[in-house]
Scaffold this active site. Structure first.
Site, short mmCIF file in Angstrom:
data_model
loop_
_atom_site.label_atom_id
_atom_site.label_comp_id
_atom_site.label_asym_id
_atom_site.label_seq_id
_atom_site.Cartn_x
_atom_site.Cartn_y
_atom_site.Cartn_z
N GLN A 233 -4.89 -2.07 3.07
CA GLN A 233 -4.33 -0.70 3.78
C GLN A 233 -5.46 -0.03 4.46
O GLN A 233 -5.54 1.19 5.10
CB GLN A 233 -3.79 0.23 2.61
CG GLN A 233 -2.64 -0.38 2.08
CD GLN A 233 -2.13 0.21 0.97
OE1 GLN A 233 -1.78 -0.38 -0.30
NE2 GLN A 233 -1.69 1.68 1.01
N PHE A 264 1.78 -0.37 -1.04
CA PHE A 264 2.06 0.86 -2.17
C PHE A 264 0.85 1.32 -2.88
O PHE A 264 0.78 1.96 -4.05
CB PHE A 264 2.90 0.26 -3.17
CG PHE A 264 4.08 -0.42 -2.59
CD1 PHE A 264 5.02 0.38 -2.05
CD2 PHE A 264 4.44 -1.89 -2.68
CE1 PHE A 264 6.36 -0.35 -1.34
CE2 PHE A 264 5.62 -2.43 -2.43
CZ PHE A 264 6.55 -1.75 -1.77
N GLU A 268 -5.32 -0.60 -1.04
CA GLU A 268 -6.12 0.50 -0.37
C GLU A 268 -7.60 0.23 -0.84
O GLU A 268 -8.58 0.31 0.13
CB GLU A 268 -5.72 2.02 -0.77
CG GLU A 268 -6.66 3.13 -0.27
CD GLU A 268 -6.01 4.53 -0.75
OE1 GLU A 268 -6.81 5.46 -0.34
OE2 GLU A 268 -5.02 4.50 -1.14
N ARG A 346 -4.77 15.11 -7.40
CA ARG A 346 -3.39 15.32 -6.81
C ARG A 346 -2.56 15.41 -7.97
O ARG A 346 -1.40 16.28 -7.76
CB ARG A 346 -2.95 14.19 -5.94
CG ARG A 346 -1.95 14.33 -5.14
CD ARG A 346 -1.64 13.36 -4.23
NE ARG A 346 -2.46 13.21 -3.14
CZ ARG A 346 -2.27 13.89 -1.91
NH1 ARG A 346 -0.66 14.11 -1.64
NH2 ARG A 346 -2.97 13.91 -0.84
N ARG A 378 1.78 4.57 -4.67
CA ARG A 378 2.72 5.67 -3.80
C ARG A 378 2.96 6.94 -4.57
O ARG A 378 3.48 6.80 -5.68
CB ARG A 378 4.22 4.81 -3.75
CG ARG A 378 5.10 5.34 -2.59
CD ARG A 378 6.32 4.41 -2.21
NE ARG A 378 6.85 4.89 -1.35
CZ ARG A 378 8.17 4.21 -0.74
NH1 ARG A 378 8.32 3.24 -1.42
NH2 ARG A 378 8.91 4.71 0.29
N ALA A 547 -1.45 8.17 1.56
CA ALA A 547 -1.11 9.63 1.38
C ALA A 547 0.15 9.87 2.11
O ALA A 547 0.17 11.25 2.74
CB ALA A 547 -2.40 10.33 1.63
N GLU A 749 5.83 8.97 0.50
CA GLU A 749 5.61 9.28 -0.91
C GLU A 749 6.53 10.36 -1.66
O GLU A 749 6.89 10.23 -2.61
CB GLU A 749 4.03 9.64 -1.11
CG GLU A 749 3.12 8.70 -0.95
CD GLU A 749 1.51 9.29 -1.02
OE1 GLU A 749 0.85 8.44 -1.68
OE2 GLU A 749 1.48 10.13 -0.61
#
Length: 799
Positions: A233, A264, A268, A346, A378, A547, A749
């Site tokens: 990703q 998902f 990343e 987050r 996710r 994100a 998400e």
């Protein structure tokens, strides 16, 4: 077109004929966004013809690699018997940490994550050696013998976040988000409040379970260069980390990704280890090297969604309105930091969900354990934060003998002074009241709750439950500099268009949406636009496709490039045919200049012959976002996406099994770019989140630290049989208040939070086994064992 279109019950993903008719009408009028052309690779997916990295024909001389893994969760690596491994059939080379010419690290933020174990063993499954052989099976056979080739001094592992928290062992400094109206106001509110609840809650992690596992294929290039095909990703991060591992400059590395078979979040940052390992072997051997993980090894090496433990203390009024809340959020970070800092941030910023919390103290701890390093998934911590407040709302309602929905509504963000989040952002675009009101009416929630109560009074074994939960989800990277994107758009002489952008396609339809955006900007049909593989040699320094920002960022960048070309074409057309550039119109593959109408391709050729530049770069940076990571204050989100879901379940109190009978969803995708794709994203997120909360259980051996649920045979994910017969999904017609791409909203998400309604409906059903005010101590995932434990506790409390 009207986007507030219901899917027919029982036909998840079915597009009604009226929708298709609306699409056809909009298309004939020149619309290219807000309509639902199919996913650009759908025909390839269903035919099994979409090429993934392992499908690409291998270059001559390709070698295959496998990773030898640590057999212990903690200890010191004393020695590796390389000679024994080299003697295995087909083995060409064995590499260890000392063979890396550059930095032995693939940590995305904190440099604490070795590519190959450097002496300290941190978890069972940690790569300690890279074995390269002539065939993949030979490499795997040699790697499987690694445990017999190691001399290890084992140590006692720490396997749970509560154990690590008790020791004060964290991968990062704890984070504290505190908002008090005046100094000491939180404690005063707790003391004066008429009601107070304390409790704990346990929430498990979740395996990404992408269909295509981790894979990298490294091919040496001339003059100390490297081309790496990687299922990732974040191609730019792979480029940089490979360069660091090899001691090179970034321009020596090209990373390419046409598509992934799912990501998902698991691709990343964590694709870096495999990209670096393949590149190391390819560089040292000067041969192409492919590293494709076995599914079991993928589970054992990579991290997943962080599991959380919670301690909380909440004070509230008779109406259920919260006066003050303090909570400890303890995440299982695993052995290294990875992205745990941003995940926790987050989580802290989403604990409020749709509710105004006046006095707040939230403490986040990323506990270090001897397990895989957990990473993005996710929702990126948002679901873990928001779930706690939903559990609290449910407990408050049961303590007061109220409908949980009424308690939720009493705490919703308002439009007056009750519209500021704990981190200081004003909620300016709040539509949660309207969404809940609409869904409440459409789903017959009140009538169904009464019917469920009647059913439960006469059913001893089967108990039903229902819950309606809201969603408020912030959109943007919470690291401001990541909110940027670039794109290239090329218009060829025949009028066809090629687009390259920094986002990656993992099945979510990003390339389809970007193609729609470019087609709309230039007034051409979808067939005229093609998106190519993400490539670090085309668009540099890109952010991860994460994100939920893929379409927001890359769509804007691609539109910027396309509009630049359109402006050049309009200027040329006005100069040649008269009139002003502002009055030139592009639609339906034609260009209208006054009374003159030309095919788009004709104008393009004329412009080329007049030496007008027909390609452009584009760039976009999200405005308004700012964040102070020290004080946890600012505007981390450009806007919020909203939604709500009603779920009805039935629980068998003898077996602990449950069934989801019906789910009604109303979700805010702004002015949807592609309603069919967005509906699919909502359905997929809902079922994926339901799996996390009800059945996907991760289990480590309490002494050895071995992940016992490391394969499809031992790790249960939802299937088509777990989807309810009635899955009713509607898009809420709500153009974004901010000028996003065509006023759309991200949809990757936020729908993960919709499945909270399933877990809360299960709690509701279990509560029916007890008396008035029964409060089930249900943990998540709500497996049959967890449900039976909660049923026993409720019945015991009632006797």
């Amino acid at each position: 077109m009207n986007q507030d279109v219901a899917l027919k019950p029982g036909f998840a993903g079915h597009i009604p004929a009226s929708w298709a008719d609306a699409d056809a009408a909009a298309l004939s009028a020149g619309a290219r966004v807000g309509v639902s052309p199919p996913h650009e690779s759908a025909h390839l997916h269903v035919a099994g013809a979409a090429p993934y990295i392992d499908d690409i024909p291998e270059a001559a001389g390709t070698l295959h690699a496998a990773l030898g893994l640590s057999p212990v969760a903690a200890g010191r690596l004393v020695n590796i018997d390389r000679e024994r491994l080299m003697a295995m059939p087909g083995v060409v080379a064995v590499f260890t940490a000392s063979d890396l010419p550059g930095v032995n690290d693939c940590g995305p933020v904190v440099h604490d994550d070795p590519i190959l174990a450097d002496g300290t063993l941190r978890y069972l499954g940690q790569p300690v050696a890279l074995i390269v052989a002539t065939e993949r099976d030979l490499a795997r056979r040699a790697a499987a013998l690694i445990k017999d080739c190691l001399i290890i001094e084992p140590a006692a592992p720490v396997l749970t976040q509560r154990a690590a928290h008790a020791r004060g062992d964290y991968v990062l400094k704890p984070a504290h988000l505190i908002r008090e109206s005046t100094e000491g106001a939180l404690e005063r509110a707790r003391v004066a409040a008429p009601h107070r609840l304390r409790g704990q809650f346990s929430l498990g992690g979740q395996e990404q379970f992408y269909l295509e596992g981790q894979i990298s294929y490294a091919i040496p290039a001339e003059n100390d260069g490297m081309r790496v095909l990687c299922s990732t990703q974040h191609p730019s991060e792979m480029q940089h980390v490979i360069a660091h591992a090899l001691g090179w400059r970034s321009h020596q590395v090209l990373v390419e990704c046409r598509r992934m078979g799912g990501g998902f979040g698991g691709k990343e940052s964590q694709s870096a280890l495999f990209a670096c390992a393949a590149a190391l072997a390819a560089h040292r051997l000067q041969r192409p090297v492919k590293l494709r993980l076995d599914r079991d090894d993928d589970f054992l090496i990579t991290g997943r969604r962080h599991g959380f433990e919670y301690d909380y203390d909440v004070a509230f009024e008779e109406t259920g309105r919260i006066l003050a809340i303090e909570a400890d959020l303890i995440a299982n970070a695993g052995h290294s930091a990875d992205l745990s800092g941003a995940v926790m941030t987050r989580a802290l910023c989403h604990l409020d969900n749709a509710y105004f919390l006046p006095e707040v103290a939230i403490h986040g701890y990323n506990a270090r354990t001897n397990t895989q390093s957990n990473t993005a998934f996710r929702g990126f911590g948002g679901p873990q934060g928001a779930l706690l407040i939903e559990i609290v709302m449910d407990r408050i309602a049961r303590a007061l003998g109220r409908d949980p929905l009424d308690v939720r509504r009493a705490n919703f963000y308002g439009t007056d002074e009750r519209n500021v989040t704990p981190y200081g952002q004003v909620v300016e675009d709040n539509v949660v009241h309207k969404i809940v009101d609409d869904l409440l009416a459409d789903s017959d929630y009140r009538k169904r709750r009464a019917a469920i109560e009647a059913f439960n009074r006469h059913s001893e074994v089967l108990k039903k439950g229902i819950a309606l939960t809201p969603v408020k989800f912030g959109i943007s990277f919470n690291v401001p500099h990541l909110n940027q994107a670039g794109a290239l758009v090329h218009v060829y002489v025949d009028g066809s268009i090629l687009v390259n952008h920094g986002g990656t396609e993992m099945g979510q339809g990003l390339n389809t949406k970007v193609a729609q955006i470019v087609a709309d900007a230039l007034g051409v049909g979808f067939a005229a636009v093609r998106c190519t593989a993400t490539d670090t040699s085309k668009v540099a320094n890109t952010s991860a496709t994460a994100a939920s920002t893929g379409a927001d960022l890359n769509g804007m960048a691609a539109q910027d490039a396309a509009l630049t070309i359109r402006a050049r074409l309009a200027g040329f057309a006005a100069q040649r045919y008269g009139g002003s550039a502002e009055n030139v119109r592009f639609a339906n593959d034609e260009v209208k200049i006054g009374t003159t109408i030309l095919p788009f391709a004709t104008l393009v050729r004329q412009a080329y012959e007049a030496r007008v530049q027909l390609w452009s770069d584009g760039f976009y940076a999200t405005p308004k976002v700012h964040w102070d990571p020290k004080t946890l204050r600012g505007r981390p989100f450009y806007y919020f996406a909203y939604g709500a879901a009603v779920s009805e379940v039935v629980v068998d109190t003898l077996t602990g099994e449950f069934s989801l009978l019906r789910a009604d969803i109303l979700h805010d995708a702004g002015r949807s770019l592609n309603p069919a794709i967005d509906i699919g994203q909502i359905e997929g997120a809902f079922i994926q989140s339901m799996g996390w909360l009800t059945m996907e259980e991760l289990v480590w051996h309490p002494q050895s630290g071995m992940l016992l649920t490391h394969a499809p045979s031992t790790y249960k994910i939802p299937t088509a049989n777990d989807c309810p017969d009635a899955l009713n999904v509607r898009l809420f017609d709500n153009p974004n208040a901010e000028p996003t791409i065509h006023r759309s909203k991200a949809v990757g998400e936020p729908p993960m939070l919709l499945a909270f309604s399933v877990l809360l409906a299960i709690r509701d059903a279990i509560a029916a086994t007890g008396g008035q005010g029964a409060d089930p101590p249900l943990r998540a995932p709500a497996t049959p064992e967890a449900i039976l434990d909660a049923v026993d506790a409720v019945r015991s409390a009632a006797t």
